[in-house]
Design a protein around this motif. Sequence first.
Motif, short mmCIF file in Angstrom:
data_model
loop_
_atom_site.label_atom_id
_atom_site.label_comp_id
_atom_site.label_asym_id
_atom_site.label_seq_id
_atom_site.Cartn_x
_atom_site.Cartn_y
_atom_site.Cartn_z
N PRO A 1 16.88 43.19 2.08
CA PRO A 1 16.19 42.16 1.29
C PRO A 1 17.18 41.27 0.56
CG PRO A 1 16.19 44.22 0.10
CD PRO A 1 16.81 44.52 1.44
N MET A 2 16.77 40.04 0.33
CA MET A 2 17.59 39.14 -0.50
C MET A 2 17.48 39.54 -1.97
SD MET A 2 15.35 35.58 -0.62
CE MET A 2 15.29 35.38 1.17
N LEU A 3 18.41 39.05 -2.75
CA LEU A 3 18.37 39.29 -4.19
C LEU A 3 17.20 38.52 -4.79
CD1 LEU A 3 22.18 38.93 -5.00
CD2 LEU A 3 20.90 41.04 -4.53
N ALA A 4 16.61 39.05 -5.83
CA ALA A 4 15.50 38.36 -6.50
C ALA A 4 15.96 37.00 -7.01
CB ALA A 4 14.98 39.20 -7.66
N GLY A 5 15.09 36.01 -6.87
CA GLY A 5 15.40 34.67 -7.36
C GLY A 5 15.32 34.60 -8.87
N ARG A 6 15.84 33.53 -9.42
CA ARG A 6 15.77 33.30 -10.87
C ARG A 6 15.31 31.87 -11.10
NH1 ARG A 6 17.06 37.96 -14.19
NH2 ARG A 6 18.21 39.35 -12.80
N PHE A 7 14.21 31.74 -11.84
CA PHE A 7 13.65 30.41 -12.09
C PHE A 7 13.06 30.36 -13.49
CE2 PHE A 7 9.82 27.57 -11.69
CZ PHE A 7 10.52 26.37 -11.58
N GLN A 8 13.53 29.41 -14.27
CA GLN A 8 13.03 29.20 -15.64
C GLN A 8 13.04 30.50 -16.45
OE1 GLN A 8 9.22 27.21 -15.17
NE2 GLN A 8 10.18 25.23 -14.79
N GLY A 9 14.12 31.26 -16.30
CA GLY A 9 14.31 32.44 -17.13
C GLY A 9 13.66 33.71 -16.64
N ARG A 10 13.09 33.70 -15.43
CA ARG A 10 12.46 34.93 -14.94
C ARG A 10 12.76 35.12 -13.46
NH1 ARG A 10 7.40 34.25 -12.33
NH2 ARG A 10 6.63 32.11 -12.30
N LYS A 11 12.57 36.37 -13.02
CA LYS A 11 12.75 36.69 -11.61
C LYS A 11 11.58 36.15 -10.79
CE LYS A 11 15.30 41.09 -12.05
NZ LYS A 11 15.26 42.52 -11.68
N SER B 1 20.12 34.24 -1.85
CA SER B 1 21.13 35.04 -1.16
C SER B 1 20.69 35.28 0.27
CB SER B 1 21.38 36.37 -1.87
OG SER B 1 20.40 37.33 -1.50
N ILE B 2 21.58 35.84 1.07
CA ILE B 2 21.21 36.26 2.41
C ILE B 2 20.16 37.35 2.34
CG2 ILE B 2 23.44 35.65 3.41
CD1 ILE B 2 24.22 38.62 3.22
N LEU C 1 13.79 56.52 12.53
CA LEU C 1 14.63 55.84 13.51
C LEU C 1 15.72 54.98 12.86
CD1 LEU C 1 14.20 56.26 16.53
CD2 LEU C 1 13.33 53.94 16.68
N ALA C 2 15.92 55.16 11.55
CA ALA C 2 17.00 54.48 10.83
C ALA C 2 17.61 55.46 9.84
CB ALA C 2 16.48 53.24 10.10
N LEU C 3 18.83 55.20 9.43
CA LEU C 3 19.51 56.07 8.48
C LEU C 3 18.89 55.94 7.08
CD1 LEU C 3 23.25 55.48 9.49
CD2 LEU C 3 21.75 57.37 10.17
N PRO C 4 18.99 56.97 6.24
CA PRO C 4 18.47 56.88 4.87
C PRO C 4 19.06 55.69 4.12
CG PRO C 4 19.02 59.15 5.39
CD PRO C 4 19.52 58.32 6.55
N ASP C 5 18.22 55.03 3.35
CA ASP C 5 18.55 53.84 2.54
C ASP C 5 18.55 52.56 3.36
OD1 ASP C 5 18.67 54.69 -0.12
OD2 ASP C 5 20.71 55.44 0.13
N ASN C 6 18.26 52.63 4.65
CA ASN C 6 18.20 51.42 5.47
C ASN C 6 17.22 50.39 4.90
OD1 ASN C 6 18.43 49.88 8.19
ND2 ASN C 6 16.24 50.24 7.97
N ALA C 7 16.11 50.86 4.34
CA ALA C 7 15.03 49.95 3.96
C ALA C 7 15.35 49.09 2.75
CB ALA C 7 13.75 50.74 3.70
N THR C 8 16.17 49.59 1.82
CA THR C 8 16.21 48.93 0.51
C THR C 8 17.55 48.39 0.07
OG1 THR C 8 16.46 51.10 -0.55
CG2 THR C 8 14.21 50.22 -0.37
N ILE C 9 18.66 48.75 0.71
CA ILE C 9 19.95 48.19 0.28
C ILE C 9 19.90 46.67 0.42
CG2 ILE C 9 22.43 48.08 0.68
CD1 ILE C 9 22.29 50.85 1.92
N PRO C 10 20.17 45.91 -0.64
CA PRO C 10 20.12 44.45 -0.53
C PRO C 10 21.09 43.93 0.52
CG PRO C 10 20.14 45.11 -2.83
CD PRO C 10 20.40 46.35 -2.03
N ALA C 11 20.72 42.85 1.16
CA ALA C 11 21.56 42.27 2.21
C ALA C 11 22.93 41.88 1.69
CB ALA C 11 20.86 41.04 2.81
N ALA C 12 22.99 41.43 0.44
CA ALA C 12 24.25 40.96 -0.14
C ALA C 12 25.13 42.08 -0.67
CB ALA C 12 23.95 39.96 -1.27
N ASP C 13 24.63 43.30 -0.68
CA ASP C 13 25.36 44.46 -1.21
C ASP C 13 26.32 44.98 -0.13
OD1 ASP C 13 25.99 47.21 -2.05
OD2 ASP C 13 24.40 46.94 -3.54
#
Length: 568
Positions: free
Chosen positions: A144-154, A187-188, A209-221
């Motif tokens: 997943p991409m990193l959460a956006g930031r707009f007008q002081g909030r995610k 972000s990517i 069919l995927a390794l643990p943590d595949n689902a949630t590690i951010p793409a930019a990490d």
Amino acid sequence: MDLRSQEWFGRTGKDGFIYRAWMKNQGLPHHLFEKKPVIGICNTWSELTPCNAHFRDLAEAVKRGVWEAGGFPLEFPVMSLGECQIKPTAMLFRNLASMDVEESIRGNSIDGVILMCGCDKTTPSLMMGACSVNIPTLVVSGGPMLAGRFQGRKIGTSDLWRFAEDFKTGKMSQAEFVAAEACMARSIGHCAPMGTASTMAAMVESLGLALPDNATIPAADSRRKVLAHMAGIRAVELVRENVRPSDILTRQAFENAIMVNAALGGSTNFIIHLMAIAGRIGVELSLDDFDRLSAKIPLLANVQPSGEHFVEDLFYAGGLPAVIRELKDFLHNDAMTINGRPIGDNCVEAQCFDRNVIATVEEPFKPESGIAVLRGNLCKNGAVLKPSAATPELMKHTGRAVVFENIDDYKARIDDPELDVDPSCVLVLKNVGPKGYPGMPEVGNMQLPAKVLAQGVHDMVRISDGRMSGTGYGTVVLHVSPESAIGGNLALVQNGDMITLDVEQRLLHLHVSDEELAQRLVKWQLPELGYDRGYVNMFIRHVTQAHEGADFDFLRGASGPVVKRDSH
């Protein structure tokens, strides 16, 4: 260890010469062709698929792992489906992409394959194709991409629907709308909420069919690249151990995936894609399985669109392993996964670091989760609704139908000041199902009429034979089957008909007698879809209904890895 690739590279004489010689123009030494496991890297990289645009770099991490383990990585492209770019809808081409994947894997010198998936339809299409061939397979998601930031909030993709309402009612200016565009996708990676892309990534991890943590590690990490590297190593091991998707994707694995999806508040698109994958690998699933298995699972993940946080936050809170551990009393903990360990063992050391993001079963974020499967005379083969994203007050509701015959009719009239509609009405959209659109687009969470939004109302009951974006929300009934374009009762609904939705009773009922419906059907005419050639014509003729996975009728079941003829 018998390597499939040796059918190409292990030959003597003319045939071996032909298969090896042209490969050597890439600077590959001869010893690579001598009994090294060939790992195909099936890459959906494309600049037209922004969610997957970082896959060139990610593929290099996969290759490093393959090389380290003594394998021979060969990257190849397949059709990529960019959800926000390709018209008329990416779903129209999911089955085509699956055919591309299936034939590319079977027709080439590959012993095992790593599927690089990200945007919504790329994961199911690659899974469907690979399952049909059934050679050792492992999935690497883009993250997943990193959460956006707009007008002081995610912010994230789910906020688009809120922004659209505010723009429609004048609360948000065009300049603010444009500013939000730049802030949201900063972000990517694929969408930041638990939309379809992250739902699919969670699906493959919970299937095993995927390794643990595949689902949630951010793409930019940087840890996403580490996971890709480790996947490359594991892919070589899978070939040596001869572990195939059919060894992992058992009935128990599919049941686990359904229960995990419920706890996450995953996309309703999950149903159609999992049904299609099950059909390819030979596991029997029905809509009733989704309802039965989801009913006992509460919502644990406080993530948009059902909650307030993002998949990035879910990773920091413990990731999917922490969610799976909370479900240990429900899951088949001995179901084997691609790393050689049962899913229960993979999660035994997982921890939750933020109970505001990952709740417990005893004190869940919401009691309602998963998928509610509805039955009734309006959906004889079923329809679905996502309770965690619905308005509680509308879960039992009777209202007057306001009917739109197709998407063009909807767009032309929805904001007409003369439209006869009020907040108690039920919006009905026809002809957006698998055949009717064609391709079953994500238009089910119809924007509300401007005159209703102006009253401060933000949800109404909406019914269609189409789909909803995984980032969408509301009291939305989807996947009505049979669809209106083939004469399902949805096609016979008229303005003013009364419709009852009762989620607790799993009921969707049109208050029109069977006799009246029969009379309406006699007058009903099959719509002219207007496609007389090419892929779309084939799609219309062969696509199955939503409750069957919307796959092609001739693609159910496996094709196997054997190439029937050899021209050399």
